[in-house]
Scaffold this motif. Structure first.
Motif, PDB file in Angstrom:
ATOM      1  N   UNK A 121       7.153   8.294 -22.904  1.00 43.65           N
ATOM      2  CA  UNK A 121       7.258   9.678 -23.378  1.00 43.65           C
ATOM      3  C   UNK A 121       5.865  10.279 -23.492  1.00 43.65           C
TER       4      UNK A 121
ATOM      5  N   UNK B 289       4.546  11.098 -20.187  1.00 47.43           N
ATOM      6  CA  UNK B 289       5.185  12.333 -19.723  1.00 47.43           C
ATOM      7  C   UNK B 289       4.515  13.553 -20.346  1.00 47.43           C
ATOM      8  N   UNK B 290       4.098  13.405 -21.593  1.00 49.45           N
ATOM      9  CA  UNK B 290       3.508  14.552 -22.287  1.00 49.45           C
ATOM     10  C   UNK B 290       2.039  14.795 -21.937  1.00 49.45           C
TER      11      UNK B 290
ATOM     12  N   UNK C 296      16.732  12.437 -21.094  1.00 47.93           N
ATOM     13  CA  UNK C 296      16.247  12.956 -22.364  1.00 47.93           C
ATOM     14  C   UNK C 296      16.242  11.809 -23.353  1.00 47.93           C
TER      15      UNK C 296
ATOM     16  N   UNK D 121      10.770  20.558 -23.545  1.00 55.13           N
ATOM     17  CA  UNK D 121      11.457  19.468 -22.862  1.00 55.13           C
ATOM     18  C   UNK D 121      10.414  18.397 -22.541  1.00 55.13           C
ATOM     19  N   UNK D 122      10.871  17.150 -22.459  1.00 52.76           N
ATOM     20  CA  UNK D 122       9.961  16.034 -22.194  1.00 52.76           C
ATOM     21  C   UNK D 122       9.032  16.343 -21.033  1.00 52.76           C
ATOM     22  N   UNK D 123       7.783  16.137 -21.256  1.00 46.45           N
ATOM     23  CA  UNK D 123       6.816  16.302 -20.181  1.00 46.45           C
ATOM     24  C   UNK D 123       6.295  17.718 -20.037  1.00 46.45           C
ATOM     25  N   UNK D 124       7.027  18.673 -20.561  1.00 43.55           N
ATOM     26  CA  UNK D 124       6.586  20.052 -20.374  1.00 43.55           C
ATOM     27  C   UNK D 124       5.564  20.408 -21.450  1.00 43.55           C
TER      28      UNK D 124
ATOM     29  N   UNK E 272       6.015  11.120 -14.452  1.00 47.83           N
ATOM     30  CA  UNK E 272       5.409  11.754 -15.633  1.00 47.83           C
ATOM     31  C   UNK E 272       5.667  13.261 -15.613  1.00 47.83           C
ATOM     32  N   UNK E 273       6.469  13.722 -14.660  1.00 44.09           N
ATOM     33  CA  UNK E 273       6.825  15.137 -14.672  1.00 44.09           C
ATOM     34  C   UNK E 273       8.340  15.333 -14.699  1.00 44.09           C
ATOM     35  N   UNK E 274       9.013  14.899 -15.771  1.00 39.00           N
ATOM     36  CA  UNK E 274      10.457  15.139 -15.836  1.00 39.00           C
ATOM     37  C   UNK E 274      10.774  16.631 -15.755  1.00 39.00           C
ATOM     38  N   UNK E 275       9.850  17.447 -16.215  1.00 38.11           N
ATOM     39  CA  UNK E 275      10.109  18.894 -16.211  1.00 38.11           C
ATOM     40  C   UNK E 275      10.136  19.458 -14.796  1.00 38.11           C
TER      41      UNK E 275
ATOM     42  N   UNK F 296      -1.795  17.582 -18.247  1.00 39.93           N
ATOM     43  CA  UNK F 296      -1.783  16.121 -18.338  1.00 39.93           C
ATOM     44  C   UNK F 296      -2.439  15.454 -17.122  1.00 39.93           C
TER      45      UNK F 296
END
Lengths: 441, 266, 569, 135
Positions: free
Chosen positions: A128, A131-132, A325, B140-143, C72-75, C335
């Motif tokens: 996570x 991802x962030x 999610x 949302x995750x990653x955003x 790393x880019x689920x969005x 990121x």
């Protein structure tokens, strides 16, 4: 004549040591000895020859006992369960090969499964965080060849990755690190004085659950700002001193583990550690790496990544889209919320490693567990399907904690007639096709 | 404005994905047409008519449509998600993603909401009379683009990770919040009338956080800069002003570094 | 046995010099032939454009950094994951599509081959695993060499033969295709947080310069006689004023002769040239250097280039140019992923938004188009988006439309928020050239095939060549008058033949075909020195054993091995 | 000396647990490695026990019997550790803060003496909780 198989890959942890030597009996059936492995890895190979290993599928009877059934019966039961269930948790994958995973994903896409791997209770938080905020990292060989500052934060390789310190991080001599340990300064940050801390030059004892604050203090100190007198039990003078030391190193690396991912704040503990690493790159070269646990949990993330674009907790239940999610499509949450109708476990043991409340929920649903051995999950499943041990009785691709792919080796034959994960999944896949063609869904 | 009333007749066994329950999806449709819209439980595709009795009809556009939902919605996801206009009143507790990606209109939930509600909200008014779960108004995750506009009000408490990566808009929590509020925030305003647990404003870049109650443990990256008298959400009070997170990279404007701000009521 | 007649199509084939004449193409099994039997299936291509399958010369579609970008880019795919009815799997991702979407989308646009542009040898198995799972299209991958310790050490002493032997060993171990060089020396410097911005900056410790690395690798490449030339991502990428570095590096090829049996004429392929063609001293006085760079390229016959067109989208940048990604991250603060690979290379990944309202990004867009429009020889200039760096490959139809319609690109140019600034910083507004279908066929088919050393079988429609054929719903006699119409026609082929099989029909995938992995097996004289060095490095510095390094052939589906014999060199 | 003390619980991997796991979930090695609670000597003193005494550990979600031992990996007083496994997971709260990750580390437990109570086996403890053992 017994023979030696060299360059064997250890299928235990994410260190994926590839220098094991295994002595095998003449008939390719028995492992006689293992060299170079750590205590855990050696035990894994030794376990192969234990008497009493289950060799055929077993089904739980009404009285709670298990009865042997054929592979075909088990496959048929499993395929029917998958086709019937509106939403199925397909969890595990960390101890099998990438090739087997690929077949599993094909099934999941057809039956509406949610594919999740052991990262979900391990380094899921790290994923996570990545991802962030991303992750500046490197391969383990870079650490060996260049690192002069090594920080173990909330991880205990002495116990969890026993050969990590000698192969990559503390002791080895590399190209630019000819002095080995003498040329490196090792820090351990933990709430306990672990065996890893004992191998370190400096131990920083942080109050349990205050890692985020301490990392924030490191970053604040790096920018020359004022700190409170102590943070998480660590005096500010110490923090300033360490930060200065890190800024002036040549190549630094932070290894982190469950001490960050399991405690309060979870992913945020990691994302701030990653941001500290990023800050340090303004002064010198710095990297950070997750100490991934299961030997191929990284591989599962990779295969899911290239097939669906998410590293774990991939929800294919709608069959026409992939979603992800954490907190919703993660195994423990799905079980807590009783959001699935059936469970398919492969190459893992949630019975031992999930909180009991999640397993109570799981036990109420039709469950199939695929694993070479009896474990806590097989004994609460409707069906246990034994398979060959990947990395011992069958080869296949695996990914190390730094994402380097290595092909595991077969060293002995599996027991007669026993299927591999890939073969079993392929057969289930075919049976699912047949059922779907008949309008099973 | 025309009104459609949905009454739950079957509580789904698994969770029902109600991505079609919002004024935009209903606009221009009669009750019969609305009943035919899809609802999803895992791989089972059914219709809204299977779960709701539907009365009334929608207006020609989303803005002309009001939706009232009655009955037990605790297992319904995505209610009011992505709505752009119109009105929705839900007389129940709801599940995840309620009012997420909302860009306009008014949404009122009279019960509690679960996690990921108001996710990346862009506009409109979203009011929750009960408690909210985790990741309220977060990204949302990653955003890196969380809540960016609109007003989100929670009359009860909220969970953890509220307003992560918030970039704009206003969020008011009248009760308490759990850990990690406003993490990575880059704009907007959060008002907490109750207490905040630990880690308020971690990695805060820009934006303002107001806390009326106590903060359990203050982040080391925050520095007090003085006292200010402010009117916040209708209340006049004296606040201690902090700037932070000093460990984070901050943008510069006209040579001056711009910090995030935290106001703690004295 | 299957036979087809593609009847009455307007054929564009630079290999045979056919410029839109109505002509029938005959297909038998996997080959284009002179004639077929009477039972052949007829495909009516009247009013349509027929070209060979397109070849992608440079894209990042498989491997560790691509996958890091994916997960790393689920969005990037949260609202963009779907399945179309039929035989396809779930497809997802805008800027970094999943392997399934990658294969399908290339095929839908008429591509039959894609080159993965950067394969770290240590991660070769991962690249091949992804290639294995990518449907329909043929693929190959270029291992990176420009920062490899072996290479740096051999070239410091100008040991071309050893360099060549090592390259041959790596190609075999990794099932690689050719010699990729990314920011020579700079990426090794990045392992200490440094960079080489000019071709004369010394590489820390190794005592060699980027210029020496480029020169040496070019020589080793020709020593081996590989099908493809050295493939260069130059130093100083993406910085104002870098066109001088670009010209200096290109000049290193002067006088170097191509030596191979594949019909390849260039000795240096300079990739995503758009990122390397900037004048000015900072982003304020930034100007296009495309004219200067292309004037030079047009004169030098032993060079090929690809463009790297900015498509003005939100995308994900990824390159083995580690220091550049760090630099980019310090600009946009999004990121950042970095991976340094022991002894070999590094890579970085950063999401990026090419906002058309920003004068710099809009100018970069113009520079990319200028390069293609200034190219005198379309057989030496190929269109790429350096996917996904300047934009996703799925935007090719739009790039083609900008190049083929002056009106369409001027509409875009004139509606930029900072149009004045873009127009004054670039020369695009003064160019009225429109790329023709024939030129496009050269830039996307015949040219790349020749550049990659595949011109014997691919990139054309001559009898005897492989039956990779794209048929578009474009009638050259009534060429689409608007940009969006051109885009639509190139986005969805009427038919795609891959190895003589129809894989796509009206944009719908109907067959997964038989994908091939291409790799080059170069034979060299036995070289004890190099094999000793390999053993030594694995024993002491690598983190894997030598015996666990190589990628077995089982990883390469339907491998197409191109053999090169350099034992007599 | 009190009959009950409250401690902060963490559950982690140990090498013995790893070896035991690979030896088999039903093995004695696994049982020995995981059915223990590491406590600081001061906390033991507070509770009035010697090492190797069985204790009952209770969290918000359940309780489990394990054996109190000292550890070479020093704890601070107030911190306790049970190696990961079905025993530890009997008391680990399943709440994930919407991250998928349960509360494996850092949750309060009460420890009390349970000298004569039996420690269940690995399979037994899971089956029992799941209602699969017929009594």
């Amino acid at each position: 004549m017994p023979k030696e198989v060299t360059d064997v890959i250890c299928p235990f942890c994410g260190t994926l040591c590839d220098d094991l030597i295994v002595t095998v009996s003449d008939d390719n059936k028995t492992i006689l000895g293992v060299k170079n492995a750590c205590a855990i890895g050696a035990e894994k190979f030794n376990h192969q020859r234990l008497p009493g290993r289950v060799k055929r599928p077993r089904m739980r009877q009404a009285d709670g006992t298990y009865k042997e059934i054929t592979y075909d019966e088990a496959i048929d039961w499993t395929a029917n369960m998958l086709v019937k269930s509106r939403k199925t948790l397909m969890y595990g994958w960390a101890s099998t090969s990438c090739q087997a995973m690929s077949v599993g994903h094909d099934i999941a896409e057809k039956v509406g499964g949610i594919v999740d791997n052991c990262a979900t209770v391990c380094h899921g938080s790290s994923l996570i965080a990545i991802e962030d905020v991303g992750v500046p990292s490197c391969t383990l060989g870079e650490v060996k060849n260049r690192a002069d500052r090594v920080i173990f934060w909330g991880c205990n390789p002495a116990h969890a990755h026993p050969r990590h310190m000698s192969r990559y991080s503390i002791f080895p001599r590399g190209f630019f690190t000819v002095k080995g340990h003498k040329g490196r300064k090792i820090y351990t940050v933990d709430c306990r004085y672990t065996d890893t801390a004992k191998c370190s030059d400096e131990f920083i004892q942080v109050q349990q659950g205050y890692d985020y604050e301490l990392l924030n203090a490191f970053r604040t100190a790096a920018r020359g700002e004022v700190l409170p007198d102590t943070v998480g039990g660590v005096p500010k003078e110490k923090i300033y001193e360490i930060v200065e030391d890190l800024k002036t190193c040549r190549f630094g690396i932070i290894f982190f583990g469950m001490g960050l991912t399991h405690t309060m704040g979870r992913n945020h503990n990691i994302d701030i550690a990653i941001n500290l690493t990023r800050d340090m790159n303004d002064y010198t070269k710095f990297a950070i790496m997750a100490m991934r646990g299961h030997w191929n949990v990284t591989g599962s993330g990779q295969v899911l990544g290239w097939q669906y674009g998410f590293p774990y907790a991939v929800d294919l239940s709608r069959r026409d889209q992939a979603r992800h999610q954490t907190g919703e499509t993660t195994s423990v949450d799905l079980l807590n919320r009783s959001e699935v109708e059936a469970c398919f476990y492969i190459a893992t043991d949630p019975g031992a490693h999930f909180p009991i409340d999640a397993m109570k929920s799981s036990a109420k649903k039709p469950t199939v567990t695929v694993d070479p051995h009896i474990n806590c999950t097989t004994e609460i499943s409707d069906i246990h399907i034994p398979v060959a041990m990947v990395g011992v009785e069958v080869g296949g691709c695996a990914y190390r904690m730094d994402n380097v792919p290595i092909e595991t080796r077969k060293v002995v034959d599996p027991p007669e007639g026993m299927l591999t994960d890939e073969e079993l999944l392929t057969k289930i896949n075919h049976r699912v096709d047949e059922l779907l063609a008949k309008g099973g869904a | 404005m025309k009104t459609v009333t949905l009454t739950v007749k079957n509580v789904p066994e698994l969770y029902l994905e109600c991505e079609n329950v919002n004024p935009d999806a209903f606009a221009g449709k009669t009750a019969d047409q609305i009943a035919k819209l899809g609802g999803y439980q895992g791989k089972e595709i059914s219709t809204l008519g299977d779960y709701f009795t539907i009365a009334g009809e929608a207006g020609a556009t989303a803005a002309d449509t009001k939706i009232i939902v009655n009955g037990d919605c605790t297992k319904m996801k995505y209610l009011g998600a992505k709505m752009s206009a119109g009105e929705m009143v839900i007389n129940s507790t709801t599940d995840m993603y309620t009012g997420s990606w909302m860009t306009g209109g008014k949404l009122l939930v009279k019960g509690n909401v679960h996690s990921f509600c108001g996710l990346a909200m862009k506009g409109g008014e979203f009011t929750i009379e009960g408690d909210a779960g985790n990741y309220l108004g977060a990204a949302y995750r990653g955003d890196w683009r969380g809540m960016s506009g609109g007003v989100l009000r929670v009359k009860g408490n909220a969970g953890s990770d509220v307003a992560t990566f918030m970039t704009g808009g206003e969020m008011i929590v009248e009760g308490d919040v759990d850990i990690h509020i406003g993490t990575h925030m880059e704009g907007g305003k959060i008002i907490v009338k109750g207490n905040a647990n630990r880690r308020v404003g971690g990695q805060l870049v820009k934006g303002e956080i107001y806390v009326f109650g106590n903060i359990n443990v203050m982040m080391p990256g925050f520095k007090p800069t003085g006292e200010v008298d402010l009117q916040v959400d209708g209340t006049n009070a004296k606040f201690t002003e902090y700037i932070g997170d000093l460990g984070e990279r901050h943008p510069k404007r006209k040579g001056e570094t711009v910090y995030g701000k935290l106001f703690l009521k004295q | 046995m299957s036979e087809y007649i593609i009847k009455n199509g307007h054929v564009f084939d630079p290999v045979q010099g056919i410029k839109g004449d109505k002509k029938d193409i005959f297909v038998k099994d996997n080959k284009i032939v002179d004639k077929v039997g009477s039972g052949a299936k007829v495909i009516d291509a009247s009013g349509k454009t027929v070209m060979a399958g397109a070849l992608e010369v440079h894209a990042h579609v498989a491997g560790p950094k691509v996958n890091a970008g994916r997960w790393y880019r689920p969005e990037d795919k949260h609202f963009d994951s779907h399945k179309t009815a039929g035989i396809t799997r779930i497809e997802g991702g805008k800027s970094i599509p999943t392997v399934f979407k990658t294969g399908y989308e290339y095929a839908r646009m008429g591509f039959t081959f894609a080159m993965e542009a950067a394969m770290p040898p240590l991660y070769a198995r991962h690249v091949h695993e992804e290639i294995h799972d990518t449907p329909i299209i043929d693929e190959a991958a270029l291992p990176v060499f420009g920062n490899n310790w072996f290479i740096l050490e051999y070239l410091k002493n100008q040991e071309i033969e050893n360099t060549a032997a090592y390259i041959a060993w790596v190609l075999n171990q990794t099932k690689g295709y050719g010699v990729k060089v990314v920011n020579p020396g700079g990426t090794e410097a990045w392992a200490w947080g440094l960079n080489c911005l000019s071709i004369h900056d010394p590489v820390p410790y190794f005592d060699i310069t980027p210029a020496e690395i480029i020169t040496g690798l070019m020589a080793a490449n020709e020593y081996l006689g590989l099908p493809h030339s050295m493939h260069l991502h130059q130093n100083n990428l993406g910085n104002p004023g870098n066109y001088t570095t670009t010209l200096e590096s290109l000049k290193l090829a002067e006088g170097v002769k191509a030596k191979n049996n594949f019909g390849r004429e260039q000795v240096l392929h300079s990739t995503h040239l758009q990122f390397h063609s900037y004048k000015g001293t900072n982003w304020g006085d930034f100007e296009s250097g495309a004219k200067e760079v292309m004037d030079y390229v047009n004169r030098q016959k032993n060079l090929t280039i690809d463009t790297g067109n900015v498509t003005l989208d939100e995308t994900t940048t990824m390159t083995a140019d580690g220091p550049f990604e760090h630099h980019l991250n310090s600009l946009n603060h999004l990121k950042w992923i970095n991976v340094d690979v022991e002894l070999e290379t590094a890579a970085g990944v950063v999401p990026f938004i090419y906002d058309p309202d920003n004068a710099v990004f809009a100018s970069q867009w113009a520079v990319g188009l200028e390069l293609a429009l200034y190219a005198k020889d379309p057989m030496r200039c190929f269109i790429t988006t350096d996917h996904p760096n300047a934009g996703p490959f799925t935007r090719y139809p739009r790039v083609y439309a900008w190049l083929m319609s002056e009106k369409y690109r001027n509409e875009r140019l004139n509606t930029f928020k900072k149009a004045d600034k873009v127009i004054s910083a670039t020369t695009l507004a003064n160019i009225d050239r429109e790329i023709t279908l024939y030129e496009l066929a050269a830039m996307t088919r015949a040219g790349p095939a020749k550049c990659l050393g595949l011109s014997k079988d691919y990139g054309g429609l001559k009898p005897g060549m492989n039956a990779d054929i794209a048929i578009y719903n474009i009638n050259p006699d009534k060429f689409p008058s608007t940009g969006p119409e051109i885009e639509k026609a190139f986005a969805q082929v009427a038919y795609l033949f891959k190895d003589g099989k129809i894989c796509v029909e009206e944009g719908k995938i109907v067959d997964m075909g038989k994908k091939h992995t291409f790799w080059v097996d170069a034979k060299v004289k036995e070289n004890k020195q190099v094999m000793h060095d390999v053993r030594e490095k694995f024993l002491r510095y690598y983190s894997v054993n030598e015996n666990n390094y190589s990628v077995p052939e089982s990883y390469a589906p339907h491998q197409h091995i191109i053999s090169v014999d350099a034992t007599q060199a | 000396m009190t009959s009950k003390i409250t401690l902060n619980m963490i559950t982690c991997r140990t090498i013995q647990q790893g070896v035991g796991m690979e030896a088999g979930k039903t093995s004695q090695k696994y049982f020995d490695a995981c059915t223990i609670i590491h406590m600081h000597p001061e906390d033991m003193k507070k509770l009035g026990i010697w090492k190797n005494t069985n204790v009952r550990v209770t969290s918000s979600v359940g309780s489990v019997i394990v054996k109190a031992v000292e550890t070479r990996e020093d704890l601070v007083p107030g911190l306790a550790h049970i190696p990961m496994g079905p025993w530890a997971n009997h008391i680990v709260p399943a709440y994930t803060y919407s991250t998928g990750e349960p509360c494996f580390k850092g949750f309060p437990v009460e420890v009390e003496v349970a000298m004569n109570e039996r420690i269940m086996g690995a399979v037994e403890i899971v089956q029992d909780a799941c209602g699969l053992i017929r009594k």
